[in-house]
Design a protein around this motif. Structure first.
Motif, PDB file in Angstrom:
ATOM      1  N   ALA A 159       0.883  -1.159   0.000  1.00 41.53           N
ATOM      2  CA  ALA A 159       0.000   0.000   0.000  1.00 41.53           C
ATOM      3  C   ALA A 159       0.919   1.206   0.000  1.00 41.53           C
ATOM      4  N   GLN A 160       0.621   2.184  -0.825  1.00 38.34           N
ATOM      5  CA  GLN A 160       1.548   3.309  -0.896  1.00 38.34           C
ATOM      6  C   GLN A 160       0.812   4.604  -1.211  1.00 38.34           C
ATOM      7  N   ALA A 161       1.371   5.688  -0.691  1.00 33.75           N
ATOM      8  CA  ALA A 161       0.829   7.015  -0.955  1.00 33.75           C
ATOM      9  C   ALA A 161       1.909   8.035  -0.669  1.00 33.75           C
ATOM     10  N   ASP A 162       2.002   9.027  -1.541  1.00 33.78           N
ATOM     11  CA  ASP A 162       2.955  10.132  -1.352  1.00 33.78           C
ATOM     12  C   ASP A 162       4.390   9.622  -1.191  1.00 33.78           C
ATOM     13  N   GLY A 163       4.708   8.555  -1.912  1.00 36.24           N
ATOM     14  CA  GLY A 163       6.060   8.017  -1.891  1.00 36.24           C
ATOM     15  C   GLY A 163       6.371   7.125  -0.707  1.00 36.24           C
ATOM     16  N   VAL A 164       5.395   6.896   0.184  1.00 39.50           N
ATOM     17  CA  VAL A 164       5.595   6.047   1.359  1.00 39.50           C
ATOM     18  C   VAL A 164       4.962   4.683   1.095  1.00 39.50           C
ATOM     19  N   TYR A 165       5.753   3.616   1.298  1.00 42.95           N
ATOM     20  CA  TYR A 165       5.287   2.257   1.050  1.00 42.95           C
ATOM     21  C   TYR A 165       5.035   1.531   2.373  1.00 42.95           C
ATOM     22  N   ILE A 166       3.934   0.764   2.385  1.00 44.30           N
ATOM     23  CA  ILE A 166       3.577  -0.024   3.562  1.00 44.30           C
ATOM     24  C   ILE A 166       3.470  -1.481   3.147  1.00 44.30           C
ATOM     25  N   TYR A 167       4.206  -2.338   3.824  1.00 45.18           N
ATOM     26  CA  TYR A 167       4.140  -3.774   3.569  1.00 45.18           C
ATOM     27  C   TYR A 167       3.243  -4.376   4.644  1.00 45.18           C
ATOM     28  N   PRO A 327      -6.648  -0.109  20.139  1.00 46.85           N
ATOM     29  CA  PRO A 327      -7.591   0.879  19.595  1.00 46.85           C
ATOM     30  C   PRO A 327      -6.925   2.038  18.868  1.00 46.85           C
ATOM     31  N   ALA A 328      -5.703   2.426  19.229  1.00 43.60           N
ATOM     32  CA  ALA A 328      -5.070   3.612  18.633  1.00 43.60           C
ATOM     33  C   ALA A 328      -4.114   3.264  17.507  1.00 43.60           C
ATOM     34  N   TRP A 329      -4.245   2.072  16.916  1.00 40.25           N
ATOM     35  CA  TRP A 329      -3.224   1.637  15.968  1.00 40.25           C
ATOM     36  C   TRP A 329      -3.162   2.510  14.725  1.00 40.25           C
ATOM     37  N   MET A 330      -4.299   3.075  14.266  1.00 42.66           N
ATOM     38  CA  MET A 330      -4.281   3.932  13.087  1.00 42.66           C
ATOM     39  C   MET A 330      -3.568   5.257  13.376  1.00 42.66           C
ATOM     40  N   GLU A 331      -3.688   5.763  14.588  1.00 43.75           N
ATOM     41  CA  GLU A 331      -2.984   6.994  14.948  1.00 43.75           C
ATOM     42  C   GLU A 331      -1.472   6.758  14.974  1.00 43.75           C
ATOM     43  N   ASN A 332      -1.050   5.614  15.493  1.00 45.40           N
ATOM     44  CA  ASN A 332       0.369   5.283  15.475  1.00 45.40           C
ATOM     45  C   ASN A 332       0.872   5.123  14.043  1.00 45.40           C
ATOM     46  N   LEU A 333       0.047   4.505  13.186  1.00 44.95           N
ATOM     47  CA  LEU A 333       0.447   4.307  11.804  1.00 44.95           C
ATOM     48  C   LEU A 333       0.539   5.649  11.070  1.00 44.95           C
ATOM     49  N   THR A 334      -0.325   6.590  11.422  1.00 39.84           N
ATOM     50  CA  THR A 334      -0.253   7.928  10.829  1.00 39.84           C
ATOM     51  C   THR A 334       1.070   8.605  11.179  1.00 39.84           C
ATOM     52  N   LEU A 335       1.475   8.503  12.436  1.00 39.29           N
ATOM     53  CA  LEU A 335       2.766   9.077  12.850  1.00 39.29           C
ATOM     54  C   LEU A 335       3.908   8.409  12.084  1.00 39.29           C
ATOM     55  N   ALA A 336       3.830   7.085  11.915  1.00 39.83           N
ATOM     56  CA  ALA A 336       4.869   6.366  11.168  1.00 39.83           C
ATOM     57  C   ALA A 336       4.941   6.872   9.730  1.00 39.83           C
ATOM     58  N   MET A 337       3.789   7.131   9.115  1.00 40.56           N
ATOM     59  CA  MET A 337       3.767   7.641   7.743  1.00 40.56           C
ATOM     60  C   MET A 337       4.467   8.998   7.660  1.00 40.56           C
ATOM     61  N   LYS A 338       4.215   9.890   8.621  1.00 42.35           N
ATOM     62  CA  LYS A 338       4.827  11.219   8.600  1.00 42.35           C
ATOM     63  C   LYS A 338       6.348  11.134   8.739  1.00 42.35           C
ATOM     64  N   ILE A 339       6.802  10.288   9.633  1.00 43.30           N
ATOM     65  CA  ILE A 339       8.252  10.154   9.839  1.00 43.30           C
ATOM     66  C   ILE A 339       8.899   9.497   8.625  1.00 43.30           C
ATOM     67  N   GLN A 340       8.218   8.499   8.026  1.00 38.05           N
ATOM     68  CA  GLN A 340       8.759   7.861   6.824  1.00 38.05           C
ATOM     69  C   GLN A 340       8.879   8.881   5.689  1.00 38.05           C
ATOM     70  N   ARG A 352      13.436   1.633   4.838  1.00 36.24           N
ATOM     71  CA  ARG A 352      12.786   0.467   4.255  1.00 36.24           C
ATOM     72  C   ARG A 352      11.276   0.675   4.357  1.00 36.24           C
ATOM     73  N   PRO A 353      10.457  -0.058   3.602  1.00 36.40           N
ATOM     74  CA  PRO A 353       9.004   0.107   3.711  1.00 36.40           C
ATOM     75  C   PRO A 353       8.509  -0.168   5.137  1.00 36.40           C
ATOM     76  N   ILE A 354       7.515   0.570   5.572  1.00 43.03           N
ATOM     77  CA  ILE A 354       6.876   0.292   6.860  1.00 43.03           C
ATOM     78  C   ILE A 354       6.273  -1.113   6.802  1.00 43.03           C
ATOM     79  N   THR A 355       6.447  -1.879   7.874  1.00 42.89           N
ATOM     80  CA  THR A 355       5.916  -3.239   7.923  1.00 42.89           C
ATOM     81  C   THR A 355       4.855  -3.339   9.019  1.00 42.89           C
TER      82      THR A 355
END
Length: 405
Positions: A159-167, A327-340, A352-355
């Motif tokens: 899954a990818q957006a704005d140059g950030v890839y998620i495995y 419950p907050a996993w999407m918020e953590n994933l959002t932070l990971a996307m910003k840092i990536q 490397r791609p977020i896993t």
């Protein structure tokens, strides 16, 4: 009668001292004749510096003399006359003074309770840095470790957006575009209070020894040496964050030692204690390294080049609700996307791609700012990992500083 007896004693002294003087003079004349003037002068000097010889001459010429002070002040006129006739004794007043003060010569006598001047200690020789015995132990990383720069070559499987890839290895659907545009629901407070907690569930994880980076293993690629394990990597991150003005606490507890199993339970309890003690902490970084081994046993290391230097790649690992209540996993994933995204902008190919994994929540349920950060793998050297860790901290720090606003 007393006068006659005293006169006899005086004449005995005269005869004894005169005989001693005659003997010394004869001995010196014979030595001078046999050895020549130059050699005799050296011999006289050596004899005059011999405490035992000085003692013997003094006893022969003077008998026992009591008292202390200057070398000749304690002598009567006759004694001074006798000593004055001996150029050997007169030219070595220091040795005469030592004998009269009761110090030992070469005969092992007591020094009358007075301490002798301490012999000067020999100056230790400086260690020769070129001496192989003084050189630090050095090793070389095996040349069969394969370096790979791990970046997606296509979007298939990601899954990818704005140059950030998620495995995504789970069955949970992920909308990368929505995550990329979402806001991080975290506000960092006053940097006078702790904002970031760096800790290590697997603190003893280590890298491939290379150069002088050598350690005693507690297990395969593991050590309690905090200069060579994940604690060192966390300390490097902390230094960068603090240079940027962020406030950091670094938990160096080895939750994986002496027992590996149960490390996440122990580290989770540790994080809860820190959050209770410091409610200002909003970001929790659990810093690890990966392990990459092919089916044939080949060891790989994720490596890129930044500013001409070999640098370990960095991967963000996220848990998911498949492993439990999160419950907050999407918020953590959002932070990971910003840092990536920040890593991609500043240092392309560093990340490397977020896993996303379904095997654990990795204690990320405790805050909405929790990330698991893997810096390199066990095939990397620690110097490669240090460079990757510092660049990650620089990129992440820029995102976190925005959260202060």
């Amino acid at each position: 009668m007393k006068r006659d007896r005293h006169s006899g004693i005086q004449w005995n002294r005269v005869l004894r001292r005169s005989a001693a003087l005659l003997m010394v003079t004869a001995a010196l004349w014979a030595l001078l004749t046999a050895a020549g003037a130059g050699a005799a002068a050296e011999a006289f000097k050596a004899l005059g510096e011999d405490g035992g010889f000085v003692s013997a001459i003094l006893r022969a010429e003077l008998g026992e003399v009591e008292g202390a002070g200057g070398p000749f002040d304690t002598l009567d006129r006759w004694g001074q006359l006798v000593v004055g006739q001996s150029s050997l004794l007169r030219s070595n007043e220091e040795a005469v003074a030592q004998w009269l003060a009761g110090e030992t010569g070469g005969d092992g006598a007591e020094n009358d309770g007075q301490e002798k001047p301490a012999e000067p200690s020999p100056t230790p020789e400086a260690e020769d840095p070129e001496d192989p015995a003084n050189l630090p132990e050095v090793t070389t990383a095996p040349d069969d470790i394969i370096a790979r720069t791990l970046v997606p070559s296509a979007g298939v499987g990601y899954a990818q957006a704005d140059g950030v890839y998620i495995y995504n290895t789970t069955d949970v659907a992920v909308d990368a575009a929505a995550l990329a545009s979402a806001q991080v629901n975290i506000t960092l407070g006053d940097p006078a209070q702790p904002q970031i907690l760096i800790m290590h569930t697997h603190a003893t994880e280590a890298y491939t020894p290379d150069g002088t980076d050598i350690y005693v293993q507690t297990d395969n690629s593991r050590t309690l040496d905090n200069t060579q394990n994940m604690v060192r990597i966390g300390e490097e991150m902390k230094e960068v964050f603090e240079e940027m003005g962020l406030s950091v606490i670094h938990d160096e507890t080895p939750y994986d030692y002496p027992q590996y199993n149960g490390a996440y339970s122990r580290s989770g309890a540790g994080v809860e204690e820190y959050l209770k003690q410091y409610p200002s902490i909003k970001i929790v970084l659990d810093v690890h390294r990966d392990a990459l081994i092919g089916e044939d046993g080949t060891v790989y290391k994720p490596l890129t080049t930044v500013d001409g230097q070999d640098t370990a790649q960095v991967m963000l690992v996220m848990g998911s609700p498949e492993a439990g209540d999160y419950p907050a996993w999407m918020e953590n994933l959002t932070l990971a996307m910003k840092i990536q995204k920040s890593m991609n902008t500043l240092y392309p190919t560093l990340a490397r791609p977020i896993t996303i994994r379904g095997s654990s929540v990795y204690n990320q349920e405790l805050t909405n700012g929790s990330l698991l950060v893997e810096v390199g793998a066990h095939g990397n050297t620690i110097q490669e990992a240090i460079r990757g860790a510092r660049l990650f901290a620089r990129a992440a720090g820029q995102v976190l500083l925005e959260l202060e606003k």
